[in-house]
Design a protein around this motif. Structure first.
Motif, PDB file in Angstrom:
ATOM      1  N   THR A   1      10.416   1.242  -3.136  1.00  0.00           N
ATOM      2  CA  THR A   1      11.080   1.079  -1.849  1.00  0.00           C
ATOM      3  C   THR A   1      10.263   1.715  -0.736  1.00  0.00           C
ATOM      4  O   THR A   1       9.909   2.899  -0.807  1.00  0.00           O
ATOM      5  CB  THR A   1      12.486   1.709  -1.884  1.00  0.00           C
ATOM      6  OG1 THR A   1      13.294   0.996  -2.823  1.00  0.00           O
ATOM      7  CG2 THR A   1      13.131   1.657  -0.505  1.00  0.00           C
ATOM      8  N   ALA A   2       9.951   0.933   0.279  1.00  0.00           N
ATOM      9  CA  ALA A   2       9.101   1.407   1.376  1.00  0.00           C
ATOM     10  C   ALA A   2       8.959   0.293   2.407  1.00  0.00           C
ATOM     11  O   ALA A   2       9.350  -0.857   2.154  1.00  0.00           O
ATOM     12  CB  ALA A   2       7.709   1.795   0.867  1.00  0.00           C
ATOM     13  N   VAL A   3       8.384   0.651   3.540  1.00  0.00           N
ATOM     14  CA  VAL A   3       7.911  -0.363   4.481  1.00  0.00           C
ATOM     15  C   VAL A   3       6.477  -0.694   4.087  1.00  0.00           C
ATOM     16  O   VAL A   3       5.647   0.204   3.935  1.00  0.00           O
ATOM     17  CB  VAL A   3       7.973   0.138   5.931  1.00  0.00           C
ATOM     18  CG1 VAL A   3       7.414  -0.934   6.879  1.00  0.00           C
ATOM     19  CG2 VAL A   3       9.402   0.485   6.316  1.00  0.00           C
ATOM     20  N   TYR A   4       6.206  -1.969   3.911  1.00  0.00           N
ATOM     21  CA  TYR A   4       4.887  -2.435   3.492  1.00  0.00           C
ATOM     22  C   TYR A   4       4.145  -2.982   4.712  1.00  0.00           C
ATOM     23  O   TYR A   4       4.666  -3.832   5.442  1.00  0.00           O
ATOM     24  CB  TYR A   4       5.025  -3.496   2.413  1.00  0.00           C
ATOM     25  CG  TYR A   4       5.362  -2.911   1.066  1.00  0.00           C
ATOM     26  CD1 TYR A   4       6.616  -2.364   0.824  1.00  0.00           C
ATOM     27  CD2 TYR A   4       4.429  -2.872   0.039  1.00  0.00           C
ATOM     28  CE1 TYR A   4       6.937  -1.796  -0.402  1.00  0.00           C
ATOM     29  CE2 TYR A   4       4.732  -2.316  -1.193  1.00  0.00           C
ATOM     30  CZ  TYR A   4       5.981  -1.779  -1.399  1.00  0.00           C
ATOM     31  OH  TYR A   4       6.288  -1.215  -2.619  1.00  0.00           O
ATOM     32  N   TYR A   5       2.920  -2.486   4.898  1.00  0.00           N
ATOM     33  CA  TYR A   5       2.113  -2.855   6.057  1.00  0.00           C
ATOM     34  C   TYR A   5       0.859  -3.600   5.615  1.00  0.00           C
ATOM     35  O   TYR A   5       0.188  -3.207   4.661  1.00  0.00           O
ATOM     36  CB  TYR A   5       1.682  -1.611   6.829  1.00  0.00           C
ATOM     37  CG  TYR A   5       2.811  -0.826   7.438  1.00  0.00           C
ATOM     38  CD1 TYR A   5       3.422   0.211   6.751  1.00  0.00           C
ATOM     39  CD2 TYR A   5       3.270  -1.122   8.726  1.00  0.00           C
ATOM     40  CE1 TYR A   5       4.459   0.940   7.307  1.00  0.00           C
ATOM     41  CE2 TYR A   5       4.301  -0.394   9.296  1.00  0.00           C
ATOM     42  CZ  TYR A   5       4.893   0.635   8.578  1.00  0.00           C
ATOM     43  OH  TYR A   5       5.909   1.357   9.141  1.00  0.00           O
ATOM     44  N   CYS A   6       0.524  -4.610   6.376  1.00  0.00           N
ATOM     45  CA  CYS A   6      -0.714  -5.351   6.186  1.00  0.00           C
ATOM     46  C   CYS A   6      -1.797  -4.718   7.062  1.00  0.00           C
ATOM     47  O   CYS A   6      -1.519  -4.237   8.173  1.00  0.00           O
ATOM     48  CB  CYS A   6      -0.467  -6.793   6.604  1.00  0.00           C
ATOM     49  SG  CYS A   6      -1.908  -7.851   6.598  1.00  0.00           S
ATOM     50  N   ASN A   7      -3.015  -4.718   6.556  1.00  0.00           N
ATOM     51  CA  ASN A   7      -4.154  -4.151   7.280  1.00  0.00           C
ATOM     52  C   ASN A   7      -5.378  -5.034   7.057  1.00  0.00           C
ATOM     53  O   ASN A   7      -5.587  -5.525   5.937  1.00  0.00           O
ATOM     54  CB  ASN A   7      -4.420  -2.735   6.771  1.00  0.00           C
ATOM     55  CG  ASN A   7      -5.600  -2.087   7.436  1.00  0.00           C
ATOM     56  OD1 ASN A   7      -6.735  -2.268   7.031  1.00  0.00           O
ATOM     57  ND2 ASN A   7      -5.335  -1.318   8.472  1.00  0.00           N
ATOM     58  N   ALA A   8      -6.169  -5.223   8.112  1.00  0.00           N
ATOM     59  CA  ALA A   8      -7.338  -6.097   7.954  1.00  0.00           C
ATOM     60  C   ALA A   8      -8.460  -5.674   8.886  1.00  0.00           C
ATOM     61  O   ALA A   8      -8.210  -5.200  10.006  1.00  0.00           O
ATOM     62  CB  ALA A   8      -6.944  -7.544   8.244  1.00  0.00           C
ATOM     63  N   ASP A   9      -9.680  -5.866   8.414  1.00  0.00           N
ATOM     64  CA  ASP A   9     -10.879  -5.663   9.224  1.00  0.00           C
ATOM     65  C   ASP A   9     -11.315  -7.032   9.752  1.00  0.00           C
ATOM     66  O   ASP A   9     -11.751  -7.882   8.985  1.00  0.00           O
ATOM     67  CB  ASP A   9     -11.996  -5.043   8.395  1.00  0.00           C
ATOM     68  CG  ASP A   9     -11.676  -3.627   7.966  1.00  0.00           C
ATOM     69  OD1 ASP A   9     -12.062  -3.242   6.852  1.00  0.00           O
ATOM     70  OD2 ASP A   9     -11.031  -2.904   8.753  1.00  0.00           O
ATOM     71  N   VAL A  10     -11.196  -7.194  11.069  1.00  0.00           N
ATOM     72  CA  VAL A  10     -11.346  -8.509  11.684  1.00  0.00           C
ATOM     73  C   VAL A  10     -12.482  -8.507  12.693  1.00  0.00           C
ATOM     74  O   VAL A  10     -12.626  -7.568  13.487  1.00  0.00           O
ATOM     75  CB  VAL A  10     -10.043  -8.934  12.384  1.00  0.00           C
ATOM     76  CG1 VAL A  10     -10.206 -10.317  13.024  1.00  0.00           C
ATOM     77  CG2 VAL A  10      -8.879  -8.934  11.399  1.00  0.00           C
ATOM     78  N   ARG A  11     -13.270  -9.570  12.657  1.00  0.00           N
ATOM     79  CA  ARG A  11     -14.294  -9.769  13.677  1.00  0.00           C
ATOM     80  C   ARG A  11     -13.882 -10.963  14.538  1.00  0.00           C
ATOM     81  O   ARG A  11     -13.642 -12.057  14.005  1.00  0.00           O
ATOM     82  CB  ARG A  11     -15.660 -10.026  13.051  1.00  0.00           C
ATOM     83  CG  ARG A  11     -16.772 -10.234  14.082  1.00  0.00           C
ATOM     84  CD  ARG A  11     -18.102 -10.524  13.417  1.00  0.00           C
ATOM     85  NE  ARG A  11     -19.117 -10.863  14.417  1.00  0.00           N
ATOM     86  CZ  ARG A  11     -20.347 -11.283  14.118  1.00  0.00           C
ATOM     87  NH1 ARG A  11     -20.701 -11.402  12.849  1.00  0.00           N
ATOM     88  NH2 ARG A  11     -21.199 -11.570  15.069  1.00  0.00           N
TER      89      ARG A  11
END
Length: 121
Positions: free
Chosen positions: A90-100
């Motif tokens: 149980t948690a808040v799930y975050y997306c993360n990305a390295d974007v150019r």
């Protein structure tokens, strides 16, 4: 400039499954690593899984064998399949990305707004 929008969270019973999605939009030239993090109440944000542009993956020990990260490069989307869920997931799930971006010469790191996953009977 870049938006990461997560979806797929919700309430599920222990042992159940969910599939999270995160779509990146904007003037995107390329995306390097894409990751999922989570943050439970009163705890620090932790890395759950990472997938490189090549498709290689890494997982936190606590989710190995239960969660699977994947990506669709053409759609700039990353997924997280969560199986055999436990209350401690149980948690808040975050997306993360390295974007150019097209107008940039380097990658920058972006976060989504988060999606709640609650595992409870």
């Amino acid at each position: 400039q870049v938006q990461l929008v997560e979806s797929g969270g919700g309430l599920v019973q222990p042992g159940g499954s969910l599939r999270l999605s995160c779509a990146a939009s904007g003037s995107i030239r390329s995306i390097n690593a894409m990751s999922w993090y989570r943050q439970a109440p009163g705890k620090q944000r932790e890395l759950v899984a990472t997938i490189a542009s090549t498709g290689s993956t890494n997982y936190a020990d606590s989710v190995k064998g239960r969660f699977t990260i994947s990506r669709d490069n053409a759609a700039n989307t990353v997924y997280l399949q969560l199986n055999s869920l436990k209350p401690e997931d149980t948690a808040v799930y975050y997306c993360n990305a390295d974007v150019r971006l097209y107008e940039s010469t380097r990658y920058r790191n972006y976060w989504g707004q988060g999606t709640q996953v609650t595992v409870s009977s």
